[in-house]
Design a protein around this motif. Structure first.
Motif, short mmCIF file in Angstrom:
data_model
loop_
_atom_site.label_atom_id
_atom_site.label_comp_id
_atom_site.label_asym_id
_atom_site.label_seq_id
_atom_site.Cartn_x
_atom_site.Cartn_y
_atom_site.Cartn_z
N LYS A 178 0.83 -1.19 0.00
CA LYS A 178 0.00 0.00 0.00
C LYS A 178 0.87 1.26 0.00
O LYS A 178 1.82 1.38 0.78
N GLY A 179 0.55 2.15 -0.91
CA GLY A 179 1.29 3.40 -1.01
C GLY A 179 2.54 3.33 -1.86
O GLY A 179 3.25 4.33 -2.01
N ARG A 180 2.80 2.16 -2.44
CA ARG A 180 4.00 2.01 -3.27
C ARG A 180 3.59 1.53 -4.66
O ARG A 180 2.79 0.61 -4.81
N SER A 181 4.13 2.18 -5.68
CA SER A 181 3.82 1.81 -7.06
C SER A 181 4.53 0.51 -7.44
O SER A 181 5.58 0.16 -6.87
N GLY A 182 3.97 -0.16 -8.41
CA GLY A 182 4.59 -1.37 -8.93
C GLY A 182 4.33 -2.59 -8.07
O GLY A 182 3.52 -2.58 -7.15
N ARG A 183 5.05 -3.64 -8.38
CA ARG A 183 4.94 -4.91 -7.65
C ARG A 183 6.30 -5.32 -7.13
O ARG A 183 7.33 -5.09 -7.76
N ILE A 184 6.31 -5.98 -5.98
CA ILE A 184 7.55 -6.49 -5.40
C ILE A 184 7.71 -7.94 -5.83
O ILE A 184 6.84 -8.78 -5.59
N PHE A 185 8.81 -8.21 -6.48
CA PHE A 185 9.07 -9.55 -7.00
C PHE A 185 9.39 -10.52 -5.86
O PHE A 185 10.20 -10.23 -4.98
#
Length: 278
Positions: free
Chosen positions: A39-46
């Motif tokens: 939440k609050g962060r763009s993109g996706r964490i791999f």
């Protein structure tokens, strides 16, 4: 081109079943990626990625004298290729690449036909199942009967890679020959590393890439003692010897020199080595 089918050691070819003008299309392995969002962060964490499967489509043509013969052929091909037990398929390719060595439609027999040529097995095979119905499409009538095109759809099982035939390699020179295009791990393919001792040492190491295997016991090894590293288990002369080792597994990587270092006194072999191809 042709297709070799190996079912429990029984080898057949697609052309043996009257299929000709064979075309084989092989996909790259499908990649499945795992990721998460914050939440609050763009993109996706791999998180992780794994190859899932490959798909192989085989197309060809058959001639039958009558509609009843077509139904017999359809029943046979369905019975032969549809199975609950995986089996291996392999491309058979021309020994000499004569791209324009074919007959045009109507030149002699009224249908496209490759000239007879020697075919050789390709360097790897796939473990597969047929997952969709075999598609037959009527193309027309000829003097001797009916012509149908067919398409067979295979998907890989277990490993989503092509696999070379297994081989045994006696190690020397500090490098292990590996010709694949995908990492080979003992956790996926059960190749073994076998140590046969000349005696006179109670401990040794074997280092390959970033993996270091160590063995240690109180007394010296006797000449002829055999230690086999499976990746999930270590066997010495037929008995489990995990407690004498650090319980390591090994990997071979593509496009690099797979160098090893060891102080072992004796012969070292890799048993069941295969090359994997994406």
């Amino acid at each position: 081109m042709d297709l070799e089918i190996n079912q429990n050691g029984t080898i057949s070819t697609l052309s043996q079943f009257g299929v000709y003008n064979i075309e084989i299309q092989e996909s790259s392995p499908e990649l499945e990626m795992e990721s998460r969002t914050v939440k609050g962060r763009s993109g996706r964490i791999f998180d992780n990625a794994n190859f899932k499967k490959k798909e192989i489509d085989v197309k060809g043509r058959i001639k039958v004298p009558s509609i009843s013969s077509f139904y017999e052929k359809q029943d046979f091909l369905n019975g032969f290729f549809f199975s609950r037990v995986p089996y291996f398929i392999r491309k058979l390719v021309p020994e000499q690449d004569e791209l324009y060595n074919f007959e045009l439609p109507g030149k002699t027999s009224g249908d496209f036909n490759e000239k007879k040529r020697k075919l050789i097995p390709w360097k790897y095979r796939h473990e597969v199942l047929v997952t969709k119905e075999i598609n037959f499409s009527f193309k027309g009538r000829f003097t001797g009967g009916l012509v149908y095109d067919l398409q067979i759809h295979f998907e890989t099982v277990n490993l989503p890679f092509g696999q070379s035939d297994a081989r045994d390699v006696l190690l020397s020179g500090g490098k292990i020959p590996y010709n694949g295009t995908e990492t080979l791990s003992q956790l996926e393919v059960p190749f073994r590393i076998e140590f046969v001792s000349d005696g006179g040492q109670n401990a040794f190491y074997f280092r390959l890439n970033n993996h270091n295997f160590t063995f240690n016991q109180a007394s010296n090894l006797e000449s002829g003692t055999k230690i086999t590293v499976f990746g999930h288990e270590v066997i010495m002369n037929g008995e489990n010897a995990n407690e004498k080792t650090n319980y390591e597994f090994f990997e071979l990587h593509p496009f690099i020199e797979n160098a090893y270092q060891t102080n072992f006194k004796g012969k070292i072999r890799i048993l069941g080595l295969v090359d994997l191809f994406k």
